[in-house]
Design an enzyme around this catalytic site. Structure first.
Site: not given
Length: 324
Positions: A103, A301
């Site tokens: 991320d 994610h």
């Protein structure tokens, strides 16, 4: 190989102290988490990489967990976080390391390799592709995304605004945010996009309120919520509030490739992968050292938590193939 227990320690950095969890021996691998997480997001990778013969350190990024939290917003610039990573490597008695990030931690890892190739000999990026600095200011780009809606990065810009939404119910907000970006709980494609905020609304308005993701147990949520309930969210959000400062600070690296051996892995259902498909296609130019690239089908994610065994295999195979 003998089992080694993980140890917690803190080391000096330009920000004060950086907390890390360390396990194993051998060449150093530095793991850098994303938003809104902590070293704990690497809990499944620490023992696996240590068992494969590596010394692994997962840090709490500046502003998170038990690391120092400077009060000034501009203390969270990208190059400051790069120097934190360098300080950790040196404090551990090493001259070089492999850096792996997820991320926003992937951006920190990428810029660590870009700015300090003397220290970071290889870089692994999870979920967020490398895109070199360039183009208009990020703030201008994000401000024009979404039409009548506000992109979440723009929503995060004003100090105190997102904190006022999140901090009264950290646990509930985190559970919804994690669920919104997880493959098994994300909203359907025809639902309002949770990356955007209706004008006058809040981000939580679009976060799921149903079951938690399969990877997020009650104890896991306890860890994440407990840390943010203790520290607040300002340190974490200040990373986003420096994107235009970073654009200025990194002007000397405009368009620059990362030449060290690299890895990328993303989820097929992750907006970071689909929105930045052009960045992935540009890897022959921007990551000429890329030796391992993977899109995990049906993954969201939170890749190293949703698919720990698969990510561990990708990392250990890539690490084993790196030059000594």
């Amino acid at each position: 190989m003998a089992h080694t227990e993980a140890t917690h320690r803190s080391v000096p950095s330009p920000a004060g102290r950086i907390h890390l969890v360390e396990q194993g021996a051998g060449p150093l691998v530095l793991l850098v988490h994303g938003f809104p997480e902590s070293w704990y997001s690497w809990r499944r990778q620490l023992p696996a990489l240590a068992a494969a013969g590596y010394r692994v350190a997962a840090i709490d990024v500046r502003g998170y967990g038990r690391s120092s939290k400077p009060g000034a917003v501009d203390a969270y610039r990208m190059l400051d976080l790069v120097e934190d990573n360098v300080a950790v490597v040196h404090a551990l008695g090493e001259r070089s390391a492999v850096v792996v990030g997820h991320d926003v931690g992937a951006a920190v890892a990428a810029n660590s390799a870009l700015a300090r190739p003397d220290v970071f000999r290889a870089v692994g990026l999870l979920s967020v592709p490398y895109a070199p600095r360039g183009g208009p200011r990020p703030g201008e780009i994000f401000a024009h995304m979404g039409g009548d809606e506000e992109f979440y990065v723009s929503y995060f810009q004003q100090p105190g605004r997102a904190e006022a939404e999140i901090e009264p119910d950290v646990r509930g907000w985190l559970a919804g945010f994690y669920a919104a970006l997880s493959a098994d709980t994300m909203p359907s494609s025809d639902a309002p996009d949770p990356h955007f905020v209706s004008r006058g609304g809040q981000l939580r308005d679009r976060l799921p309120t149903g079951p938690r993701p399969g990877w997020l147990g009650e104890d896991d949520l306890d860890v994440y919520a407990g840390e943010f309930e203790r520290t607040g969210l300002s340190g974490a959000l200040n990373r986003y509030r420096n994107m235009d400062r970073d654009w200025e600070d990194l002007a000397g690296f405009d368009g620059a490739p990362i030449t060290q051996p690299s890895l990328f892995a993303g989820g097929s259902l992750d907006a970071s992968t689909t929105w930045l498909a052009d960045a992935i296609e540009a890897y022959p130019r921007t990551l000429p050292g890329l030796v391992s690239s993977h899109i995990l089908d049906g993954c969201g994610h939170w890749i190293q938590q949703e698919r720990p065994a698969e990510v561990n295999r990708l990392l250990t195979d890539w690490l084993a193939a790196l030059p000594a």
